[in-house]
Design an enzyme around this catalytic site. Structure first.
Site, PDB file in Angstrom:
ATOM      1  CE  LYS A 109      -2.007   3.036   1.652  1.00 55.65           C
ATOM      2  NZ  LYS A 109      -1.847   4.420   1.133  1.00 55.65           N
ATOM      3  CD  GLU A 122      12.311   4.439   9.175  1.00 57.00           C
ATOM      4  OE1 GLU A 122      12.170   5.310  10.064  1.00 57.00           O
ATOM      5  OE2 GLU A 122      12.391   4.693   7.978  1.00 57.00           O
ATOM      6  CB  CYS A 161      12.754   8.682   8.406  1.00 55.16           C
ATOM      7  SG  CYS A 161      13.637   7.601   7.315  1.00 55.16           S
ATOM      8  CD  GLU A 164       9.966  12.627  11.503  1.00 48.28           C
ATOM      9  OE1 GLU A 164       8.875  12.068  11.699  1.00 48.28           O
ATOM     10  OE2 GLU A 164      10.939  12.050  10.972  1.00 48.28           O
TER      11      GLU A 164
HETATM   12  P1  NAD Z   1       1.490   8.556   7.565  1.00 49.04           P
HETATM   13  O1  NAD Z   1       2.357   7.866   8.534  1.00 49.04           O
HETATM   14  O2  NAD Z   1       0.086   8.789   7.968  1.00 49.04           O
HETATM   15  O3  NAD Z   1       1.484   7.759   6.171  1.00 49.04           O
HETATM   16  C1  NAD Z   1       2.439   6.774   5.824  1.00 49.04           C
HETATM   17  C2  NAD Z   1       1.743   5.621   5.114  1.00 49.04           C
HETATM   18  O4  NAD Z   1       0.771   5.057   5.998  1.00 49.04           O
HETATM   19  C3  NAD Z   1       0.976   6.034   3.862  1.00 49.04           C
HETATM   20  O5  NAD Z   1       1.048   4.994   2.893  1.00 49.04           O
HETATM   21  C4  NAD Z   1      -0.452   6.156   4.364  1.00 49.04           C
HETATM   22  O6  NAD Z   1      -1.419   5.973   3.352  1.00 49.04           O
HETATM   23  C5  NAD Z   1      -0.503   5.011   5.354  1.00 49.04           C
HETATM   24  N1  NAD Z   1      -1.541   5.142   6.375  1.00 49.04           N
HETATM   25  C6  NAD Z   1      -2.100   6.266   6.870  1.00 49.04           C
HETATM   26  N2  NAD Z   1      -3.034   5.969   7.785  1.00 49.04           N
HETATM   27  C7  NAD Z   1      -3.071   4.621   7.882  1.00 49.04           C
HETATM   28  C8  NAD Z   1      -3.817   3.710   8.679  1.00 49.04           C
HETATM   29  N3  NAD Z   1      -4.737   4.117   9.542  1.00 49.04           N
HETATM   30  N4  NAD Z   1      -3.569   2.396   8.530  1.00 49.04           N
HETATM   31  C9  NAD Z   1      -2.637   1.945   7.673  1.00 49.04           C
HETATM   32  N5  NAD Z   1      -1.908   2.767   6.892  1.00 49.04           N
HETATM   33  C10 NAD Z   1      -2.119   4.086   6.994  1.00 49.04           C
HETATM   34  O7  NAD Z   1       2.187   9.897   7.180  1.00 49.04           O
HETATM   35  P2  NAD Z   1       1.557  11.216   6.525  1.00 49.04           P
HETATM   36  O8  NAD Z   1       0.236  11.600   7.100  1.00 49.04           O
HETATM   37  O9  NAD Z   1       1.621  11.084   5.072  1.00 49.04           O
HETATM   38  O10 NAD Z   1       2.621  12.278   7.054  1.00 49.04           O
HETATM   39  C11 NAD Z   1       2.499  12.795   8.387  1.00 49.04           C
HETATM   40  C12 NAD Z   1       3.838  12.884   9.053  1.00 49.04           C
HETATM   41  O11 NAD Z   1       4.468  11.598   9.096  1.00 49.04           O
HETATM   42  C13 NAD Z   1       4.873  13.730   8.337  1.00 49.04           C
HETATM   43  O12 NAD Z   1       4.735  15.062   8.625  1.00 49.04           O
HETATM   44  C14 NAD Z   1       6.156  13.165   8.854  1.00 49.04           C
HETATM   45  O13 NAD Z   1       6.528  13.752  10.056  1.00 49.04           O
HETATM   46  C15 NAD Z   1       5.857  11.732   9.099  1.00 49.04           C
HETATM   47  N6  NAD Z   1       6.402  10.847   8.058  1.00 49.04           N
HETATM   48  C16 NAD Z   1       7.503  10.138   8.363  1.00 49.04           C
HETATM   49  C17 NAD Z   1       8.057   9.303   7.417  1.00 49.04           C
HETATM   50  C18 NAD Z   1       9.269   8.505   7.710  1.00 49.04           C
HETATM   51  O14 NAD Z   1       9.908   7.977   6.827  1.00 49.04           O
HETATM   52  N7  NAD Z   1       9.620   8.390   8.953  1.00 49.04           N
HETATM   53  C19 NAD Z   1       7.495   9.201   6.157  1.00 49.04           C
HETATM   54  C20 NAD Z   1       6.334   9.927   5.864  1.00 49.04           C
HETATM   55  C21 NAD Z   1       5.806  10.744   6.842  1.00 49.04           C
END
Ligand code: NAD
Length: 483
Positions: free
Chosen positions: A177, A252, A286, A385
């Site tokens: 996903k 992660e 990250c 972060e």
């Molecule tokens: P997120 O963690 O919500 O999204 C990451 C992935 O998880 C995406 O594929 C998303 O569709 C999926 N996801 C979201 N809600 C889910 C759920 N309930 N169940 C399963 N999967 C789900 O991140 P975001 O909202 O896109 O970004 C928010 C913050 O996350 C950013 O501001 C940043 O600080 C952080 N982030 C960190 C990383 C990293 O590599 N550590 C990467 C992206 C975002």
């Protein structure tokens, strides 16, 4: 070929298929802020179908392949990615806004992950264990079965490579996903995999929203292992969903990684790493080095040099290939703005700021890089972060204080140390709470061989390197009594 204005489906059973509910989502080009394509909006019905396809492949053609043959498929796939590097980079630059040369580097890294895991596939094995006389005891390394991979938008190709590459090498079939903000490159990569000989069902991609397709994947009892990269909040939700069906979960979750610069450091070597550590991918990394701790005698001279460097940085559209592209979406831009307003309200001094070039379209999601000085250790700018090009700096007086400051957040992903003192290098390697510690470098070029993952709220489990293969397999002990 580019993905512009195309309507994309899911990738299931080596076929492009529409969402069963027929719904779609728009894809926005962050450099312009305009729609550039559409993707399928997956639901639990699409996840069901993808998991069914993966299960059949695991029990059939993919699961039946010798490890050596799995490696050969990955090797051919690696070559195909390299042959399509430019196409993949153009898609990625449009979809994520990252400068085109960074997108090209991501495609090369993806090929390298496949190459590494191609070579490793037939070298993952169990052991024999000396036991009582009359027994032969051995361990078998077996795949979990069907693995789920939830991928964020910041490095789609790299994170796909490290996670799916290792899972396939270990013999699993995968359901992915990707993030709704960045999945176009992966749909193309999947098609290249099919052409390279990946049997139908070994890899399936369901696009859509996290709360719909992502949550459905995490909750699904047909998933035998979950790998999640993203925010701590979503990671917690995924872990809870996995726990409901006793599914092992690798998390992660990002960081607030420190770079510690002692007064005896080689400043000419440290300076470019301090800058690139926070501006790469516009700070949406990250492992970004988002805090710099500077020993007091060096504080003003180094801040002066950092300020000059930050003042010269430019943000602009991906195609201009400047130091920074835009942020991925409006939400991320607003998030960074909120942190910067907070800095202003708290009288935190902005030491320097780069520029957004005139050619940047007004509706793009741009943020100039910012250097903040004397950030209090209790402030959220020091502890949370941001995921944007914002570097928080402060001085320290001795090694103990540096360690306390570095370890003083909930995170523990990566740490950098700059010093010529050999004893201190070893001491800090032990004392810093992080999954990776870099001494007199930051990131070591991102080598795929280097196990990666966090401690504390940065997550648990390791990906990359050979270590990932242990996570994507499980151990069975077999004791044979033969007298
Ligand atoms: P997120 O963690 O919500 O999204 C990451 C992935 O998880 C995406 O594929 C998303 O569709 C999926 N996801 C979201 N809600 C889910 C759920 N309930 N169940 C399963 N999967 C789900 O991140 P975001 O909202 O896109 O970004 C928010 C913050 O996350 C950013 O501001 C940043 O600080 C952080 N982030 C960190 C990383 C990293 O590599 N550590 C990467 C992206 C975002």
């Amino acid at each position: 070929m580019t993905a512009t204005h195309e309507r994309h489906g899911h990738f299931i059973d080596n076929q492009t298929v529409p969402s069963q509910a027929g719904a779609r989502l728009p894809v926005t080009d962050p450099s312009r802020g305009t729609e550039c394509a559409q993707i399928a909006r997956g639901t639990s019905a699409d996840i069901d179908r993808a998991i069914g396809s993966a299960r059949a492949a695991f029990q059939g053609r993919w699961g039946g392949l010798a490890a050596m043959e799995r490696g050969r498929v990955l090797q051919r796939w690696s070559q195909a990615v390299l042959a399509h590097q430019e196409e993949l980079a153009q898609i990625e630059a449009m979809d994520t806004g990252k400068p085109i040369s960074q997108a090209r580097a991501d495609a090369v890294a993806l090929a390298r992950y496949f190459e590494f895991y191609a070579g490793a596939a037939d070298k993952l094995h169990g052991q024999t264990i000396p036991y009582q006389s009359g027994y032969t005891v051995m361990t078998l390394r077996e795949p979990h079965g069907v693995t789920g991979h939830i991928i964020p938008w910041n490095y789609p190709m790299q994170i796909f490579g490290r996670s799916v590459g290792a899972a396939l090498a270990a013999g699993n079939a995968c359901v992915v996903k990707p993030a709704e903000d960045a999945c176009l490159s992966l749909l193309r990569v999947a098609a290249l995999g099919a052409a390279a000989g990946l049997p139908a069902g070994a890899l399936n991609i369901v696009t859509g929203l996290g709360a719909e397709a992502g949550q459905a994947l995490a909750e699904h009892p047909g998933i035998d292992h979950l790998s999640f990269t993203g925010s701590p909040e979503t990671g917690r939700r995924v872990a809870v969903a996995g726990a409901a069906h006793h599914c092992p979960v690798t998390l992660e979750l990002g960081g607030k990684s420190p770079q510690i610069v002692f007064a005896d450091a080689d400043i000419d070597a440290a300076l470019p790493a301090l800058v690139s550590g926070i501006i790469q991918n516009a700070g949406q990394t990250c492992s970004a080095g988002s805090r710099v701790l500077i020993e007091r005698p060096l504080y003003e001279p180094l801040m002066e040099r950092l300020s000059i460097a930050f003042g010269a940085l430019r943000a602009g559209p991906a195609s201009l290939d400047l130091e920074l592209g835009p942020l991925v979406n409006r939400k991320q831009q607003q998030r960074v703005w909120d942190f910067l307003s907070d800095a202003q309200a708290s009288d935190i001094v902005m030491a320097a700021q780069g520029e957004i070039v005139d050619e940047a379209p007004a509706d793009g999601f741009y943020q100039a890089p910012v250097l903040l000085r004397d950030v209090p250790a209790s402030h959220r700018l020091w502890r949370e972060e941001i995921f944007g090009p914002v570097l928080a700096a402060r001085a320290f007086d001795d090694e103990d204080e540096a360690v306390a400051l570095a370890n003083g957040t909930d995170f523990g992903l990566v740490a950098g140390v700059w010093t010529r003192d050999g004893s201190r290098q070893f001491r800090l390697a032990h004392r810093l709470q992080a999954g990776q510690v870099f001494i007199n470098n930051y990131g070591a070029g991102g080598g795929v061989e280097l196990p990666f993952g966090g401690v504390k709220h940065s997550g648990h489990g390791r990906e990359k390197g050979f270590e990932a293969l242990y996570g994507f397999s499980r151990l069975k002990t077999v004791a044979i009594r033969h007298g």
